[in-house]
Design a protein around this motif. Structure first.
Motif, mmCIF file in Angstrom:
data_model
loop_
_atom_site.group_PDB
_atom_site.id
_atom_site.type_symbol
_atom_site.label_atom_id
_atom_site.label_comp_id
_atom_site.label_asym_id
_atom_site.label_seq_id
_atom_site.Cartn_x
_atom_site.Cartn_y
_atom_site.Cartn_z
ATOM 1 N N ILE A 20 -4.693 4.907 -2.719
ATOM 2 C CA ILE A 20 -3.873 4.258 -2.040
ATOM 3 C C ILE A 20 -3.918 2.720 -2.790
ATOM 4 C CG2 ILE A 20 -3.159 3.090 -0.096
ATOM 5 C CD1 ILE A 20 -4.350 5.801 1.399
ATOM 6 N N ASP A 64 0.804 -1.395 0.235
ATOM 7 C CA ASP A 64 0.097 0.126 -0.108
ATOM 8 C C ASP A 64 0.895 1.280 -0.291
ATOM 9 O OD1 ASP A 64 -2.333 -1.255 -0.177
ATOM 10 O OD2 ASP A 64 -2.870 -0.835 2.007
ATOM 11 N N HIS A 65 0.482 2.081 -0.801
ATOM 12 C CA HIS A 65 1.182 3.555 -1.043
ATOM 13 C C HIS A 65 0.213 4.371 -1.712
ATOM 14 C CE1 HIS A 65 2.254 1.448 -4.712
ATOM 15 N NE2 HIS A 65 2.718 2.444 -5.317
ATOM 16 N N SER A 119 -1.725 -1.124 -3.973
ATOM 17 C CA SER A 119 -0.738 -2.171 -3.978
ATOM 18 C C SER A 119 -0.244 -2.679 -5.009
ATOM 19 C CB SER A 119 -0.980 -3.170 -2.806
ATOM 20 O OG SER A 119 -2.209 -3.845 -2.982
#
Ligand code: FE2
Length: 294
Positions: free
Chosen positions: A112, A68-69, A114
């Motif tokens: 967000i 997650d970012h 991944s």
């Protein structure tokens, strides 16, 4: 579906302004990659912000993936040559990207996500390109699409070039994606030894080629594997002519309309001003960035 197309007419081809060697780096939770288009080139190659190339058959180089970012203010285009990667984001999208597939994601005001490998061994190879958004679209609705390999338009030319049209238009074939503000052209071109490929390019657009198999020649310049050739932007130039060397070659040809706006970047946030960057960081810290309404 494959169509045979005649070459595009290019009378005054662009030359190579300079060759760029990518920088070995790692990102995400420790994925090894080569950053081909780096931050100092963002102004020169506007609207493109980054190009990463990855290729490894050592799982230690890619297994950690990209947990997650956040992103805000631009678009990411992931092109998988080989391998499997699962994408999940805070807007509820999920998709599996594999062999020849493309994911085009417009992060816009933010999400967000991944990007995690779904393979424990074998080759993983591909590219991620970042395309900027104009100021007026940076806080728009996030948008996302997956294209399987069979959904990417492909054609061949009489000289034997095989061309996958990810975005824009080539030889009358419209690509999988059209974007209005930056008009990106994104081609993956395969050339047999000695074959030639021509592509018309609008004079004002910034353009580059990245070679990932064999070697190509653009005008007087030989462009070896793992080099990016930045194409000169002469006002009278109408396109590019590429020739393969003595072995099969494969390269990306990418071009787009520059936005000419200020670029402020802090990691995964690309805005126009520092104030907007602070706002992005705050929104992320306070949990507003992936929310349905910020
Ligand atoms: Fe990402």
């Amino acid at each position: 579906m494959t169509h045979v197309r005649d070459p595009e007419m290019v009378v005054r081809p662009r030359s190579v302004e300079r060759l760029v060697v990518g920088q070995a780096t790692s990102d995400g939770a420790g994925v090894k990659l080569t950053r081909v288009l780096t931050q100092p080139l963002q102004r020169r190659l506007d609207p493109f912000l980054m190009l990463d190339a990855f290729r490894s058959d050592d799982p230690g180089d890619y297994l950690a993936g990209f947990p997650d970012h956040p992103h805000r203010g631009f678009e990411t285009v992931t092109y998988m040559i080989a391998g499997r990667m699962r994408h999940r984001d805070s807007a509820g999208h999920e998709g599996l990207l594999e062999n020849g597939g493309v994911q085009w994601m417009s992060a816009a005001r933010g999400l967000i996500h991944s990007e995690m490998p779904e393979q424990e061994d074998g080759l993983m190879e591909g590219f991620q390109l970042w395309v900027n958004l104009p100021a007026r679209d940076k806080m728009g609705e996030p948008w996302y699409r997956d294209f399987a390999a069979r959904e990417i338009p492909v054609f061949t030319t009489a000289s034997g070039a095989t061309v996958r049209v990810i975005a824009g238009e080539s030889h009358g074939v419209a690509g999988a994606v059209t974007r209005e503000a930056t008009e990106p052209l994104y081609l993956d071109v395969e050339l047999p030894p000695g074959a030639r490929f021509t592509q018309s390019l609008p004079a004002g657009h910034n353009a580059f080629a990245y070679v990932y198999r064999g070697e190509i020649r653009i005008g007087e310049t030989a462009v070896p594997r793992q080099r990016m050739a930045i194409l000169a932007g002469a006002p009278e130039a109408d396109g590019v002519v590429v020739e393969a060397g003595g072995e099969p070659a494969r390269f990306l040809l990418i071009a787009g309309r520059p936005l000419g706006e200020p670029i402020a970047q802090y990691g995964p946030f690309v805005m126009n001003t520092q104030e907007e960057i602070y706002a992005a960081v705050n929104d992320f810290r306070e949990g507003r960035l992936g929310a349905t309404r910020p």
